[in-house]
Design a protein around this motif. Structure first.
Motif, short mmCIF file in Angstrom:
data_model
loop_
_atom_site.label_atom_id
_atom_site.label_comp_id
_atom_site.label_asym_id
_atom_site.label_seq_id
_atom_site.Cartn_x
_atom_site.Cartn_y
_atom_site.Cartn_z
N THR A 112 -1.15 71.10 69.39
CA THR A 112 -2.07 71.99 69.52
C THR A 112 -3.17 72.64 68.29
O THR A 112 -3.98 73.78 68.88
CB THR A 112 -1.06 73.47 69.17
N SER A 113 -2.81 71.69 67.36
CA SER A 113 -4.16 72.07 66.09
C SER A 113 -4.20 73.51 65.98
O SER A 113 -4.68 73.86 65.44
CB SER A 113 -5.46 71.73 66.93
N LEU A 114 -2.90 74.50 65.73
CA LEU A 114 -3.11 75.14 65.13
C LEU A 114 -2.82 75.50 63.66
O LEU A 114 -2.99 76.60 63.40
CB LEU A 114 -1.91 76.16 66.03
N PRO A 115 -1.94 74.71 63.34
CA PRO A 115 -0.98 74.58 61.62
C PRO A 115 -2.07 74.47 60.92
O PRO A 115 -3.23 73.39 61.13
CB PRO A 115 -0.10 73.89 61.62
N LYS A 116 -2.27 74.73 60.11
CA LYS A 116 -2.48 74.51 58.78
C LYS A 116 -2.51 73.02 58.42
O LYS A 116 -3.23 72.54 57.86
CB LYS A 116 -2.85 75.83 57.73
N GLU A 117 -1.14 72.74 57.93
CA GLU A 117 -0.63 71.94 58.22
C GLU A 117 0.88 71.38 57.70
O GLU A 117 1.46 72.32 58.58
CB GLU A 117 -0.83 71.30 56.18
N ILE A 118 1.64 69.97 58.11
CA ILE A 118 2.87 70.27 58.45
C ILE A 118 3.19 68.93 57.41
O ILE A 118 3.14 68.04 57.52
CB ILE A 118 2.31 69.83 60.04
N LEU A 119 4.17 69.21 57.56
CA LEU A 119 5.61 68.47 56.15
C LEU A 119 6.64 68.30 57.37
O LEU A 119 7.33 69.17 57.61
CB LEU A 119 5.52 69.27 55.37
N VAL A 120 7.32 67.55 58.04
CA VAL A 120 8.46 66.76 58.55
C VAL A 120 9.45 66.28 56.92
O VAL A 120 9.19 65.27 56.44
CB VAL A 120 8.37 65.41 59.33
N ILE A 121 10.27 66.97 56.64
CA ILE A 121 11.34 65.81 56.31
C ILE A 121 12.67 65.76 56.79
O ILE A 121 13.30 66.45 57.54
CB ILE A 121 11.64 66.82 55.09
N ASP A 122 13.08 64.31 56.81
CA ASP A 122 14.03 64.14 57.42
C ASP A 122 14.59 62.41 56.56
O ASP A 122 14.38 61.94 56.36
CB ASP A 122 13.26 63.31 59.12
N ILE A 123 16.58 62.46 57.22
CA ILE A 123 16.69 61.18 56.84
C ILE A 123 16.67 60.30 56.74
O ILE A 123 17.22 59.71 56.38
CB ILE A 123 18.22 62.55 56.63
N ASP A 124 16.65 60.31 58.13
CA ASP A 124 16.07 59.17 59.27
C ASP A 124 14.59 58.63 58.70
O ASP A 124 13.90 59.02 59.55
CB ASP A 124 16.87 59.21 60.82
#
Length: 361
Positions: A177-189
């Protein structure tokens, strides 16, 4: 004791043996309400309509089969004459159930998000779900609907967003969507993190976006703590699993009032006393419960939780229909909000559904 009470008491005694004391009279009435509307439902329809705790509804169905109130037939639970008499005795009027579609009625998804939904369907085929991580992504249309709702609430555009677990691939939806300022994903996998990294580049997502591998049972690293405006999670449906993920989400949010967290929450996978415990501790963290939308997100037919109950042979398994549906909750921080696990290591299994069965009966 009236004839109705005698039948109900005997039926509940049997149901409680099967469900380890989780079946109540109210649970029985709610199950029978489904039979009032449809004389031959499947077990999965009963769960979807009543949102009863898994062992509770299953215990009642098993007691009804034992007592001759239903006859299993090709996966359907057909009321016998005895069963019809019971339903007429206990349930005066059929209930017109509101479905997931009712709650979505009137929501017109933008064409761009519908296009993104197709992209998510395609990418998700590369992920292999792992039971040891209790992975069970919601359906692609649920991911997109959830994204649209968060956008419409003003919680995504220009915001720093963190996802606690992302087997749903919500990060890809939000990135496109190009809307967020930044994205962080935190996942155990590491495989989920790898897919996110791969497609953020392959799809040309312009939003700064990265994925890191981390076990939420361990404290949040200091370099990412207190950096985000919005957190999003679809945690394990145990009480401790939900509390741990929400708690870690609070740690990741900026230390100021008005920050937002979204979490999936199901009543089917959690006993009533467990639900009470969850909400008490949410309030204890000084979080505002700003929104609870029922029947919002849908899971595929097979869920990890069903492994924690012994499904009798007369039930059609695995289910071929949608039956496991969760609510969406929106939380807001206050100046007094505090994570209940901050800086602490959690010992144990956060997807131990058996523990909830025994603790909250």
């Amino acid at each position: 004791m009236t004839a109705e009470n005698e039948i109900v008491v005997e039926l509940l005694e049997d149901a409680r043996k099967f469900s380890e004391r989780h079946s109540t009279r109210d649970s029985l009435v709610r199950v029978l309400q489904v039979f009032k509307k449809n004389h031959s439902p499947k077990l999965w329809e009963i769960y979807e309509k009543t949102e009863e705790y898994l062992p509770s509804a299953l215990g009642i169905v098993m007691a009804m089969e034992k007592g001759g109130f239903i006859e299993p037939e090709n996966g359907f639970l057909k009321l016998t004459g005895k069963g019809k008499n019971l339903v007429d005795l206990v349930v005066p009027k059929a209930v017109d159930y509101r479905t997931m579609e009712d709650f979505r009625f009137g929501v017109k998804m933008p064409a761009e998000l519908k296009r993104i939904e197709g992209e998510i369907r395609r990418i998700s085929q590369e992920l292999i779900m792992k039971d040891e991580f209790d992975q069970a992504p919601i359906t692609a249309d649920s991911v997109v609907l959830k994204a649209y709702h968060m956008i419409s609430r003003g919680d995504i555009a220009g915001k720093s967003v963190v996802l606690l677990g992302d087997d749903d691939l919500m990060s890809i939806v939000l990135g496109l969507t190009s809307l967020p300022k930044e994205i962080l994903v935190i996942d155990i996998d590491k495989d989920v993190a790898g897919i996110v990294e791969k497609y953020s580049k392959k799809l040309g997502i312009k939003v700064p976006m990265r994925a890191v591998v981390h076990d939420f049972r361990k404290p949040i690293p200091k370099n990412i703590r207190g950096k985000f405006d919005t957190f999003v999670t679809q945690p394990p449906d145990t009480v401790l699993g939900m509390l741990l993920f929400v708690s870690r989400g609070v740690e990741l949010l900026k230390d100021e009032p008005g920050m937002v967290g979204y979490a999936g929450f199901t009543k089917t996978g959690c006993p009533q006393l467990g639900i009470l415990d969850f909400w008490e501790k949410i309030v204890g963290m000084k979080l505002v419960i700003s929104e609870v939308i029922p029947k919002f997100t849908v899971y595929p037919g097979i869920r990890t939780e069903i492994k924690e109950v012994e499904v009798p042979e007369f039930i059609d398994y695995p289910p071929k229909q949608f039956w496991y549906i969760s609510d969406l909750i929106r939380l807001k921080t206050t100046k007094r909000s505090k994570s209940m696990f901050e800086g602490k290591t959690f010992e144990g299994d956060i997807s131990d559904y058996r523990r909830d069965v025994l603790k909250y009966r």
